[in-house]
Design an enzyme around this catalytic site. Sequence first.
Site, mmCIF file in Angstrom:
data_model
loop_
_atom_site.group_PDB
_atom_site.id
_atom_site.type_symbol
_atom_site.label_atom_id
_atom_site.label_comp_id
_atom_site.label_asym_id
_atom_site.label_seq_id
_atom_site.Cartn_x
_atom_site.Cartn_y
_atom_site.Cartn_z
ATOM 1 N N GLY A 13 -23.020 10.962 83.478
ATOM 2 C CA GLY A 13 -22.023 11.208 84.528
ATOM 3 C C GLY A 13 -22.506 10.928 85.935
ATOM 4 N N GLY A 107 -22.411 -0.248 74.397
ATOM 5 C CA GLY A 107 -23.449 -1.230 74.120
ATOM 6 C C GLY A 107 -23.659 -2.073 75.371
ATOM 7 C CB SER A 109 -23.048 -8.833 77.311
ATOM 8 O OG SER A 109 -23.714 -8.684 78.554
ATOM 9 C CB CYS A 110 -28.576 -7.753 76.890
ATOM 10 S SG CYS A 110 -28.966 -6.121 76.354
ATOM 11 C CE1 TYR A 137 -29.168 -3.283 77.997
ATOM 12 C CE2 TYR A 137 -29.936 -1.045 78.361
ATOM 13 C CZ TYR A 137 -28.944 -2.005 78.456
ATOM 14 O OH TYR A 137 -27.730 -1.698 79.012
ATOM 15 C CE LYS A 141 -27.293 0.212 75.874
ATOM 16 N NZ LYS A 141 -26.444 1.389 76.075
ATOM 17 C CB CYS A 166 -19.484 -8.699 80.637
ATOM 18 S SG CYS A 166 -18.340 -8.105 81.893
ATOM 19 C CG ASN A 167 -24.586 -8.793 83.230
ATOM 20 O OD1 ASN A 167 -24.586 -8.952 82.019
ATOM 21 N ND2 ASN A 167 -25.659 -9.038 83.978
ATOM 22 N NE ARG A 211 -27.249 -13.034 83.157
ATOM 23 C CZ ARG A 211 -27.934 -14.036 82.624
ATOM 24 N NH1 ARG A 211 -27.289 -15.161 82.283
ATOM 25 N NH2 ARG A 211 -29.230 -13.946 82.406
HETATM 26 N N1 LIG Z 1 -24.912 -1.690 84.508
HETATM 27 C C1 LIG Z 1 -24.591 -2.694 83.718
HETATM 28 O O1 LIG Z 1 -24.561 -3.874 84.115
HETATM 29 C C2 LIG Z 1 -24.242 -2.439 82.274
HETATM 30 C C3 LIG Z 1 -23.769 -3.501 81.507
HETATM 31 C C4 LIG Z 1 -23.426 -3.261 80.173
HETATM 32 C C5 LIG Z 1 -23.581 -1.996 79.624
HETATM 33 N N2 LIG Z 1 -24.046 -0.988 80.391
HETATM 34 C C6 LIG Z 1 -24.215 0.332 79.746
HETATM 35 O O2 LIG Z 1 -23.420 1.304 80.411
HETATM 36 C C7 LIG Z 1 -24.079 2.580 80.347
HETATM 37 C C8 LIG Z 1 -24.237 3.137 81.749
HETATM 38 O O3 LIG Z 1 -24.917 2.200 82.527
HETATM 39 P P1 LIG Z 1 -25.075 2.461 84.106
HETATM 40 O O4 LIG Z 1 -25.151 1.144 84.761
HETATM 41 O O5 LIG Z 1 -24.060 3.455 84.550
HETATM 42 O O6 LIG Z 1 -26.524 3.165 84.152
HETATM 43 P P2 LIG Z 1 -27.157 4.056 85.324
HETATM 44 O O7 LIG Z 1 -26.392 3.903 86.588
HETATM 45 O O8 LIG Z 1 -28.618 3.765 85.315
HETATM 46 O O9 LIG Z 1 -26.933 5.568 84.787
HETATM 47 C C9 LIG Z 1 -27.678 6.027 83.689
HETATM 48 C C10 LIG Z 1 -27.268 7.455 83.412
HETATM 49 O O10 LIG Z 1 -27.975 7.911 82.253
HETATM 50 C C11 LIG Z 1 -28.491 9.188 82.547
HETATM 51 N N3 LIG Z 1 -29.733 9.467 81.806
HETATM 52 C C12 LIG Z 1 -30.855 8.712 81.774
HETATM 53 N N4 LIG Z 1 -31.787 9.346 81.025
HETATM 54 C C13 LIG Z 1 -31.226 10.503 80.585
HETATM 55 C C14 LIG Z 1 -31.676 11.588 79.791
HETATM 56 N N5 LIG Z 1 -32.909 11.613 79.292
HETATM 57 N N6 LIG Z 1 -30.827 12.617 79.543
HETATM 58 C C15 LIG Z 1 -29.574 12.608 80.054
HETATM 59 N N7 LIG Z 1 -29.071 11.615 80.823
HETATM 60 C C16 LIG Z 1 -29.905 10.587 81.080
HETATM 61 C C17 LIG Z 1 -28.773 9.159 84.043
HETATM 62 O O11 LIG Z 1 -28.843 10.482 84.515
HETATM 63 P P3 LIG Z 1 -29.946 10.869 85.639
HETATM 64 O O12 LIG Z 1 -29.582 10.076 86.835
HETATM 65 O O13 LIG Z 1 -29.793 12.336 85.793
HETATM 66 O O14 LIG Z 1 -31.283 10.440 85.069
HETATM 67 C C18 LIG Z 1 -27.568 8.410 84.555
HETATM 68 O O15 LIG Z 1 -26.505 9.297 84.744
HETATM 69 C C19 LIG Z 1 -25.399 2.340 79.632
HETATM 70 O O16 LIG Z 1 -25.237 2.627 78.253
HETATM 71 C C20 LIG Z 1 -25.621 0.847 79.813
HETATM 72 O O17 LIG Z 1 -26.400 0.311 78.748
HETATM 73 C C21 LIG Z 1 -24.386 -1.158 81.704
HETATM 74 C C1 LIG Z 2 -26.335 -6.157 81.519
HETATM 75 C C2 LIG Z 2 -27.810 -6.270 81.851
HETATM 76 O O1 LIG Z 2 -28.220 -7.648 81.836
HETATM 77 C C3 LIG Z 2 -29.602 -7.781 82.183
HETATM 78 O O2 LIG Z 2 -29.926 -9.157 82.089
HETATM 79 P P1 LIG Z 2 -29.447 -10.164 83.213
HETATM 80 O O3 LIG Z 2 -27.991 -10.390 83.079
HETATM 81 O O4 LIG Z 2 -30.356 -11.345 83.158
HETATM 82 O O5 LIG Z 2 -29.738 -9.296 84.503
HETATM 83 P P2 LIG Z 2 -29.661 -9.534 86.065
HETATM 84 O O6 LIG Z 2 -30.847 -8.800 86.642
HETATM 85 O O7 LIG Z 2 -28.307 -9.176 86.531
HETATM 86 O O8 LIG Z 2 -29.932 -11.129 86.306
HETATM 87 C C4 LIG Z 2 -28.865 -12.019 86.143
HETATM 88 C C5 LIG Z 2 -29.318 -13.391 86.600
HETATM 89 O O9 LIG Z 2 -29.396 -13.375 88.048
HETATM 90 C C6 LIG Z 2 -30.604 -14.007 88.448
HETATM 91 N N1 LIG Z 2 -30.987 -13.529 89.799
HETATM 92 C C7 LIG Z 2 -31.057 -14.299 90.910
HETATM 93 N N2 LIG Z 2 -31.459 -13.566 91.952
HETATM 94 C C8 LIG Z 2 -31.630 -12.286 91.490
HETATM 95 C C9 LIG Z 2 -32.043 -11.073 92.110
HETATM 96 O O10 LIG Z 2 -32.370 -11.020 93.310
HETATM 97 N N3 LIG Z 2 -32.053 -9.955 91.334
HETATM 98 C C10 LIG Z 2 -31.699 -9.980 90.000
HETATM 99 N N4 LIG Z 2 -31.722 -8.818 89.290
HETATM 100 N N5 LIG Z 2 -31.326 -11.141 89.350
HETATM 101 C C11 LIG Z 2 -31.302 -12.262 90.112
HETATM 102 C C12 LIG Z 2 -31.585 -13.616 87.346
HETATM 103 O O11 LIG Z 2 -32.697 -14.515 87.362
HETATM 104 C C13 LIG Z 2 -30.716 -13.802 86.097
HETATM 105 O O12 LIG Z 2 -30.682 -15.152 85.726
HETATM 106 C C14 LIG Z 2 -30.492 -7.082 81.199
HETATM 107 O O13 LIG Z 2 -31.837 -7.214 81.631
HETATM 108 C C15 LIG Z 2 -30.092 -5.635 81.122
HETATM 109 O O14 LIG Z 2 -30.795 -5.051 80.066
HETATM 110 C C16 LIG Z 2 -28.610 -5.478 80.871
HETATM 111 O O15 LIG Z 2 -28.290 -5.913 79.577
#
Ligand SMILES: NC(=O)c1ccc[n+]([C@@H]2O[C@H](COP(=O)([O-])OP(=O)(O)OC[C@H]3O[C@@H](n4cnc5c(N)ncnc54)[C@H](OP(=O)(O)O)[C@@H]3O)[C@@H](O)[C@H]2O)c1
Ligand SMILES: C[C@@H]1O[C@H](OP(=O)(O)OP(=O)(O)OC[C@H]2O[C@@H](n3cnc4c(=O)[nH]c(N)nc43)[C@H](O)[C@@H]2O)[C@@H](O)[C@H](O)[C@@H]1O
Length: 314
Positions: A13, A107, A109-110, A137, A141, A166-167, A211
């Site tokens: 949350g 889950g 997309s990775c 990771y 997932k 997706c991202n 992406r």
């Molecule tokens: N961000 C993306 O691009 C992306 C893309 C696809 C899927 N997802 C998925 O979406 C979900 C949420 O991602 P997000 O981007 O919102 O991540 P986030 O901003 O890093 O948030 C992660 C959350 O998990 C909690 N958490 C971590 N360790 C914990 C533990 N030991 N016990 C209880 N809570 C814990 C954190 O709480 P604390 O802050 O209190 O540690 C935080 O609230 C994940 O399953 C991720 O894989 C994310």
């Molecule tokens: C959804 C997330 O996708 C993640 O892969 P992924 O898309 O490459 O994660 P990103 O860090 O978003 O990188 C996406 C693309 O952006 C490029 N990029 C260019 N400039 C930058 C920069 O300044 N910062 C970052 N971060 N990237 C940058 C990076 O090389 C990569 O090809 C997984 O590692 C996670 O586990 C998760 O699954």
Amino acid sequence: MNRQRGTVLLTGGSGMVGRNVLEFPAASHWNVVAPSSRELDLRDARATADFIRKLQPEIVIHAAGRVGGIQANIAAPVDFLVTNLDLGRNIVMAAREAGVPRLLNLGSSCMYPREAHNPLTESAVLQGELEPTNEGYALAKIAVARLCQYVGRERPELSYKTLIPCNLYGPHDKFDPKHSHLVPAIIHKVHTAKVQGRAEVEIWGDGSARREFMFAPDLADAIWRAVGAFDPLPQMMNVGVGRDHSVNDYYRIAAEVIGWDGRFVHDTSKPAGMKQKLVSTELQAAWGWAPATSLEDGIRATYNHYLSLDGVAR
Ligand SMILES: NC(=O)c1ccc[n+]([C@@H]2O[C@H](COP(=O)([O-])OP(=O)(O)OC[C@H]3O[C@@H](n4cnc5c(N)ncnc54)[C@H](OP(=O)(O)O)[C@@H]3O)[C@@H](O)[C@H]2O)c1
Ligand SMILES: C[C@@H]1O[C@H](OP(=O)(O)OP(=O)(O)OC[C@H]2O[C@@H](n3cnc4c(=O)[nH]c(N)nc43)[C@H](O)[C@@H]2O)[C@@H](O)[C@H](O)[C@@H]1O
């Protein structure tokens, strides 16, 4: 006054997805319980089981995780594998033990093989080698998504399903370059260049990687729709925008929104990850949903959120 429709346990949350789920209007129709990791550390199986048994929620939305961009994943594969495996296993097994009827797992997309044909269809999971930069990771997932499927096979009265987003980007994202994904990293770097009068911004890789990024409030919309209409939801379903852009394009579009007209330089020594990661939206369309926010509007809203944060240079 909205009639309360029962209790939802939301994990994660305080994270980007979790906070957008809590802030979404539909949340007010439910009694949402969202313990922080200090109140409930999901790595503690017994505490997690006790919490769920006492709460008896109607549904669990599992949005907790160890999450980060490509650099964070490369730096800590053990933590990304073990933490996401432990959190997922503990929450699913605790819900199963308590007989919670529904669970919505997130889950990513990775999970898909690095060479899989794009757009990535849900049946492609486990059909090939994973992307090395986020393999730990991805393994976690995949394992938790499969665990959800197996629970329902053994106990048909329990329906535990997985959305594969997706991202994502949006309000409450991580902007620290050590942890951030592409879009928040661009916002931070281009804004900093603008306020410091810098003429150049560095792009990791050659910028040709593609992406798909979805505005996190749109995922919150899909999640609440799934909560309200769970049975028609497939066992595993991608949640995506249906189109992708090159990394270079994301930088160009964000620079226009932020109002910076400098030049970009490419650091090809930096990791680039998968060449493309576009999810199929076929099942999503059949389910009757699509995200509403354009990339420009989403980046603008995220930039406005970024500007409201403490410590952001002006
Ligand atoms: N961000 C993306 O691009 C992306 C893309 C696809 C899927 N997802 C998925 O979406 C979900 C949420 O991602 P997000 O981007 O919102 O991540 P986030 O901003 O890093 O948030 C992660 C959350 O998990 C909690 N958490 C971590 N360790 C914990 C533990 N030991 N016990 C209880 N809570 C814990 C954190 O709480 P604390 O802050 O209190 O540690 C935080 O609230 C994940 O399953 C991720 O894989 C994310
Ligand atoms: C959804 C997330 O996708 C993640 O892969 P992924 O898309 O490459 O994660 P990103 O860090 O978003 O990188 C996406 C693309 O952006 C490029 N990029 C260019 N400039 C930058 C920069 O300044 N910062 C970052 N971060 N990237 C940058 C990076 O090389 C990569 O090809 C997984 O590692 C996670 O586990 C998760 O699954």
